[in-house]
Design an enzyme around this catalytic site. Structure first.
Site, PDB file in Angstrom:
ATOM      1  N   LYS A  58      -3.762 -10.171   9.493  1.00 39.53           N
ATOM      2  CA  LYS A  58      -4.659 -11.283   9.177  1.00 39.53           C
ATOM      3  C   LYS A  58      -3.920 -12.453   8.534  1.00 39.53           C
ATOM      4  O   LYS A  58      -4.307 -13.611   8.736  1.00 39.53           O
ATOM      5  CB  LYS A  58      -5.806 -10.820   8.279  1.00 39.53           C
ATOM      6  CG  LYS A  58      -5.490 -10.564   6.833  1.00 39.53           C
ATOM      7  CD  LYS A  58      -6.744 -10.167   6.067  1.00 39.53           C
ATOM      8  CE  LYS A  58      -6.458  -9.955   4.578  1.00 39.53           C
ATOM      9  NZ  LYS A  58      -6.077 -11.209   3.895  1.00 39.53           N
ATOM     10  N   CYS A 115      -2.998  -6.695   5.604  1.00 44.01           N
ATOM     11  CA  CYS A 115      -2.301  -7.929   5.213  1.00 44.01           C
ATOM     12  C   CYS A 115      -1.604  -8.634   6.366  1.00 44.01           C
ATOM     13  O   CYS A 115      -1.968  -9.753   6.728  1.00 44.01           O
ATOM     14  CB  CYS A 115      -1.296  -7.627   4.103  1.00 44.01           C
ATOM     15  SG  CYS A 115      -2.054  -7.100   2.555  1.00 44.01           S
ATOM     16  N   GLY A 158       9.461   0.352  15.587  1.00 43.05           N
ATOM     17  CA  GLY A 158       8.344   1.289  15.618  1.00 43.05           C
ATOM     18  C   GLY A 158       7.289   0.834  16.606  1.00 43.05           C
ATOM     19  O   GLY A 158       7.569   0.064  17.530  1.00 43.05           O
ATOM     20  N   GLU A 201       0.848  -1.185   0.000  1.00 43.51           N
ATOM     21  CA  GLU A 201       0.000   0.000   0.000  1.00 43.51           C
ATOM     22  C   GLU A 201       0.885   1.237   0.000  1.00 43.51           C
ATOM     23  O   GLU A 201       1.847   1.333   0.739  1.00 43.51           O
ATOM     24  CB  GLU A 201      -0.923  -0.002   1.218  1.00 43.51           C
ATOM     25  CG  GLU A 201      -1.972  -1.098   1.158  1.00 43.51           C
ATOM     26  CD  GLU A 201      -3.031  -0.938   2.236  1.00 43.51           C
ATOM     27  OE1 GLU A 201      -3.557   0.176   2.395  1.00 43.51           O
ATOM     28  OE2 GLU A 201      -3.327  -1.938   2.913  1.00 43.51           O
ATOM     29  N   ASN A 215       4.523 -12.696   3.555  1.00 45.47           N
ATOM     30  CA  ASN A 215       4.048 -11.712   4.531  1.00 45.47           C
ATOM     31  C   ASN A 215       4.438 -12.083   5.951  1.00 45.47           C
ATOM     32  O   ASN A 215       4.757 -11.214   6.771  1.00 45.47           O
ATOM     33  CB  ASN A 215       2.531 -11.546   4.414  1.00 45.47           C
ATOM     34  CG  ASN A 215       2.151 -10.611   3.282  1.00 45.47           C
ATOM     35  OD1 ASN A 215       2.995 -10.010   2.636  1.00 45.47           O
ATOM     36  ND2 ASN A 215       0.864 -10.496   3.028  1.00 45.47           N
TER      37      ASN A 215
END
Length: 457
Positions: free
Chosen positions: A273, A270, A263, A158, A218
């Site tokens: 989940k 993404c 962070g 994104e 991921n």
């Protein structure tokens, strides 16, 4: 080529627009009439840099259209991409109801050979379920149409999705080796041929391996983030600087620099989940994934680290305090608020008796909607959404930074001091140099860059 995209959400819109940009005739289908009306009237329902321009250009060239007509959409495309949502179910597994509904619609209306492409992120074995649903629908009406189900997972970030699609580092295509599967392979190679002119980017594999590849990718990236966040919390306690550690380990080519920034936790549609879904897949297969279970636990805890630092600074008393918040989206260059740390942090502040003024360059409207869902009416009234970055600073007891938008990197620090009650910053993205901030009179809290050892957090 004629292509149908089932689902006009994030993945579907980017995929459809980019394929149209390459000269294909693309029809994007969605059951949400308001979304289709918006797209047909020149609007875009999501924020993604460059997407609106590509959609407008290809609508004008008649290469891209939007519709709610299912039969028309099925008849249109030789290749049918399923790009609908797969939200987490209550047990963390991926909810396939929309994927299977799309497959059912295709089976109801197809009359000739179709390639059905699972573009949504789906668990291993989904292609088999899609194929069974289509076969059932064909059998109901005595149709003998042939088809092949292919797995073609997306790898879009994104905020950089157009670049990722148009300049992919790899294209994964999972297909069977039977006649229909090889026919599907040929059509998919034809569709993706423009991306392989410089060098071959396509990786062919079996369907289940392709489905697994998306989750594995991921989960690996989420693991790197949680690993660095856990090290950052240790760095705070022992007086090390996690940024210097990042540079030290990132210089090793076996490790590299990507996804090593500490962070306040990952979010979005993404990573959360997909980690949950892969853990659930393993449980269904009779084993546990201890590392990924820990990755999720670390990330959930990381989203509370800034809250702990804020409470420590104010001695646990937030009542009557007012906080400025810079950044609401889970990452820059998107308005996506799913699993964003800002939602948890703002809720914690207002429930502790504080008020908040919040700013984000593009996510204000989505944030307002999401936080209204998260908070009760009384708490929601304690949150103000402002469209000017520095306006939120006025009379605030401290500034909290949650998203690393570029416009936050070089602010006028002296002007900021004049607006804040006290020069206090809680930086969840480590945007500034701690030594420089502190030498200029700031009380500056970071993630893993505190100068002195402390066991407070």
């Amino acid at each position: 080529m004629k292509v149908t995209i089932v689902g006009s959400g994030y993945v579907g819109l980017v995929t459809g627009a980019c394929l149209a940009e390459l000269g294909n005739h693309v029809l994007c289908l969605d059951v949400d009439q308001s979304k289709i009306d918006l797209l047909n009237n020149g609007g875009v329902p999501i924020y993604e840099p460059g997407l609106g321009e590509i959609i407008a250009r290809n609508r004008e060239a008649a290469r891209l259209e939007f519709s709610t007509n299912i039969e028309h959409a099925v008849m249109h495309g030789d290749i049918q991409f399923i790009a609908v949502g797969t939200p987490p179910d209550e047990d963390g597994s991926a909810d396939l109801q929309y994927v299977l509904a799309a497959a059912r619609n295709i089976g109801q209306y197809m009359t000739e050979f179709k390639v059905i492409v699972d573009k949504s992120t789906v668990p291993v074995g989904t292609a088999d379920k899609v194929s069974s649903v289509i076969a059932e629908e064909l059998a109901k009406r005595g149709a003998a149409s042939q088809y092949a189900v292919v797995s073609n997972p997306e790898f879009l970030k994104e905020g950089a999705a157009i670049e990722d699609f148009m300049r992919p580092d790899r294209i994964v295509i999972g297909h069977e080796s039977d006649v229909e599967g090889l026919r599907a392979k040929s059509l998919m190679e034809q569709l993706y041929a423009p991306f392989n002119r410089n060098h071959q980017r396509t990786l062919h594999m079996d369907v289940r391996s392709a489905e697994f590849t998306k989750y594995a990718a991921n989960a690996m990236l989420a693991t790197r983030i949680s690993y660095m966040n856990e090290l950052a919390n240790l760095a705070d306690r022992i007086g090390a600087d996690i940024e210097q550690v990042r540079r030290g380990i990132g210089s090793d080519p076996r490790i590299g620099y990507s996804f090593l920034y500490a962070g306040c936790g990952y979010g979005g549609s993404c990573f959360p989940k997909d980690v949950q879904a892969l853990v659930r897949t393993a449980e269904d297969a009779g084993m546990g994934l201890k590392i990924l279970t820990a990755v999720e636990e670390v990330n959930n805890r990381q989203k509370t680290v800034l809250v702990d630092k804020i409470n420590h600074h104010f001695n646990g008393n937030l009542k009557g305090k007012h906080f400025a918040v810079w950044g609401l989206a889970f990452k820059p260059n998107t308005d996506d608020m799913r699993a964003a740390t800002s939602r948890l942090l703002i809720a914690a502040l207002v429930r502790g008796g504080a008020s908040v003024s919040a700013y984000d360059p593009v996510a204000l409207d989505e944030a307002r909607h999401r936080l209204a869902e998260d908070l009760g009416p009384d708490d929601f009234e304690r949150v103000r959404f402002m469209r000017e970055r520095d306006a939120v600073l006025k009379h605030a007891d401290a500034l909290v930074i949650l998203t690393e938008w570029k416009e936050f990197r070089c602010p006028d620090f002296e002007s900021m001091k004049s607006m804040l009650k006290e020069p206090v910053v809680f930086d969840g993205r480590n945007l500034y140099e701690p030594a420089a901030m502190r030498s200029n009179g700031w009380t500056y809290y970071t993630i893993g860059r505190d100068a002195a050892p402390s066991l407070a957090f």
